[in-house]
Write an enzyme that holds these catalytic residues in place. Structure first.
Site, PDB file in Angstrom:
ATOM      1  N   GLU A 211      19.173  47.436  41.181  1.00 49.17           N
ATOM      2  CA  GLU A 211      19.001  47.596  39.736  1.00 49.17           C
ATOM      3  C   GLU A 211      19.894  48.751  39.302  1.00 49.17           C
ATOM      4  O   GLU A 211      19.533  49.918  39.469  1.00 49.17           O
ATOM      5  CB  GLU A 211      17.525  47.855  39.396  1.00 49.17           C
ATOM      6  CG  GLU A 211      16.599  46.703  39.735  1.00 49.17           C
ATOM      7  CD  GLU A 211      16.919  45.435  38.974  1.00 49.17           C
ATOM      8  OE1 GLU A 211      17.576  45.518  37.905  1.00 49.17           O
ATOM      9  OE2 GLU A 211      16.537  44.349  39.430  1.00 49.17           O
ATOM     10  N   CYS A 249      19.031  53.218  32.111  1.00 47.89           N
ATOM     11  CA  CYS A 249      20.052  52.228  32.464  1.00 47.89           C
ATOM     12  C   CYS A 249      20.165  51.132  31.415  1.00 47.89           C
ATOM     13  O   CYS A 249      21.245  50.543  31.255  1.00 47.89           O
ATOM     14  CB  CYS A 249      19.741  51.617  33.824  1.00 47.89           C
ATOM     15  SG  CYS A 249      18.111  50.823  33.933  1.00 47.89           S
TER      16      CYS A 249
END
Length: 489
Positions: A211, A249
């Site tokens: 991720e 993110c």
């Protein structure tokens, strides 16, 4: 090699081989324990998040505790359904037969945790690994030491200590863990470290989920309604500075807008920033701080380029002592500057102007695939073009960040922004092996499977593959008699 890490892995493998983590009772007990951990340690978690990142309790609950509670509650409700074998159709030419897909745990998994959401990014993937029946090593980030300590102290008290362990430490500990053979590695962090994780995993052919991040763009189309515009800009501000002050993110990295609309956007953003956070650098509220001096300097250096500094239209002030950078808006910084080629991961928001909003598609496609794209528009034609002509981990229209809390949607990247997915059932699948199981009867035997070969058998095989139902009908109409005739010939 550090013997402690090897001992931990050995104990976890012994626990997994005992079979107890496969039971639904064990899985549910651990999920219930996570909920109890949150309930009984909420204030301690809030305080740790405040000390590590300066997060307000509202932000801590919204982005951390609440995310984990929702995920654990959903898994408790669904885990038995997820575990159940899924029936699979079998070609009728194989009648009588039945097939199923059985999800089995991978084994011992290693979870590397990022520092920006140190509680949710630890426990949320752990919920998936637990639901799938694995044993787990959790490696919290040393950059959020208070949260790491809370996890190390509470998890052994609530969860099965022989199946779920926390290993604290810095880069040296991470490197030692990566030398061991795991059944799965799950990593949340930067593309740079993701490459190191993948390289280490390749030595043991260990599957990975990465991720990562990237520069998540926002497309802002012209909105005719002043209400729509105000809501859109408020959501852009929330998606930029709301989640950990830009250190997320999936946070907004930059905005694409038509040239004539940029002044209106900047004016509205300024008003919202002042309303949300204030306008005095020393008294800014409701903002998480930059996590440490290294990251503060990294973000600050993005502004030191004279051409970049010249593009600042709001903010730009820094408080080095308290590691605070105020929300900052930049208009058309150089596209080859670091601020437009690297993930910002901080409170700087570039606005890039275009002649026509449809040019945003080409702009996005000229760069690495992002983890998320956000598009604010009521134009269905533009929506379809964005959907069909861009590639990203996720695509959200008319909001930002909210896709992260949807358990029914997969969360993950594509290309440089990541590999694999999780959340809800997707987390369960990420930490499971889907095993094909086929049960066949000994009652009927098709001689056409075996030599000696002849033209009849070739035609039968063609028929079986191309017209499965017809193949079964021929079988039921007395294929054995045809075989006898063929043998006599």
């Amino acid at each position: 090699m550090n013997g402690v890490e090897e001992d931990v892995l050995g104990e976890l493998r012994t626990t997994f081989r005992s079979g107890r983590t496969r039971s639904v009772a064990w899985r549910k007990a651990q999920l219930q324990a996570i909920l109890k951990l949150l309930d009984e340690n909420e204030e301690e978690i809030f305080e740790a998040l405040k000390q590590d990142l300066g997060k307000h309790p509202v932000e801590s609950y919204r982005d951390e505790v609440g995310v984990v509670r929702k995920s654990a509650t959903n898994a408790l409700r669904c885990v038995e359904k997820w575990m159940a074998p899924q029936k699979a159709p079998i070609p009728l030419v194989l009648f009588p037969a039945r097939g199923a897909v059985v999800s089995e745990p991978l084994g011992v998994v290693l979870l590397f945790v990022s520092w920006n959401f140190p509680i949710s990014l630890t426990l949320d993937p752990a919920i998936g690994a637990i639901s799938a029946g694995n044993t787990i090593v959790l490696k919290p980030s040393e950059l959020a030491p208070k949260c790491s300590s809370v996890l190390a102290n509470t998890i052994p008290r609530y969860l099965d200590p022989e199946a779920i362990k926390v290993v604290e430490g810095g880069q040296d500990v991470s490197e030692q863990l990566l030398q061991l053979k795991w059944d799965k590695i799950f990593f949340t962090g930067s593309p740079r470290v993701g490459r190191l994780i993948m390289s280490a995993a390749a030595k043991h052919l260990t599957p990975v989920t990465l991720e990562l991040g990237g520069k998540c763009p926002t497309i802002l189309d012209t909105l005719s309604s002043s209400y729509d515009l105000q809501v859109a800009v408020k959501r852009i501000a929330g998606g930029k500075w709301g989640p950990c002050n830009g250190q997320a993110c999936i946070g907004i990295d930059y905005v694409l807008v038509e040239t004539q609309f940029a002044p209106v956007l900047i004016e509205l953003l300024e008003k919202i920033i002042k309303t949300f956070y204030g306008e005095n650098l020393k008294t800014l509220g409701n903002l998480a701080r930059i996590v440490n001096k290294h990251h503060f300097d990294r973000v600050h250096n993005l502004l030191k380029d004279p051409k970049v500094a010249a593009s600042v239209v709001y903010g730009g002030s820094v408080d080095e002592e308290n590691m605070v950078i105020e929300p900052t808006i930049l208009l058309n910084p150089p596209l080859d500057a670091d601020i437009m080629t690297e993930e910002i991961f901080g409170p700087l928001l570039p606005i890039i102007t275009l002649n026509n909003i449809e040019e945003s598609i080409q702009f996005i496609n000229s760069r690495p695939k992002p983890l998320a794209i956000y598009a604010f528009t009521k134009n269905d034609s533009l929506k379809e073009k964005i959907l069909q002509e861009t590639s990203s981990g996720s695509l959200t229209f008319n909001d930002a960040m909210i896709q992260f809390i949807c358990d029914t949607l997969p969360f993950g990247g594509v290309g440089q922004s990541g590999y694999g997915r999780y959340h809800g059932k997707f987390s369960f699948d990420t930490f499971s092996h889907e095993k094909a199981v086929l049960h066949r009867s000994l009652l009927i035997e098709l001689e056409s499977r075996y030599p000696p070969w002849n033209n009849f058998k070739l035609e039968f095989v063609r028929l079986a593959y191309d017209y499965d139902y017809l193949g079964l009908i021929l079988l039921l109409l007395g294929l054995r008699g045809i075989f006898r005739t063929n043998r006599r010939q």
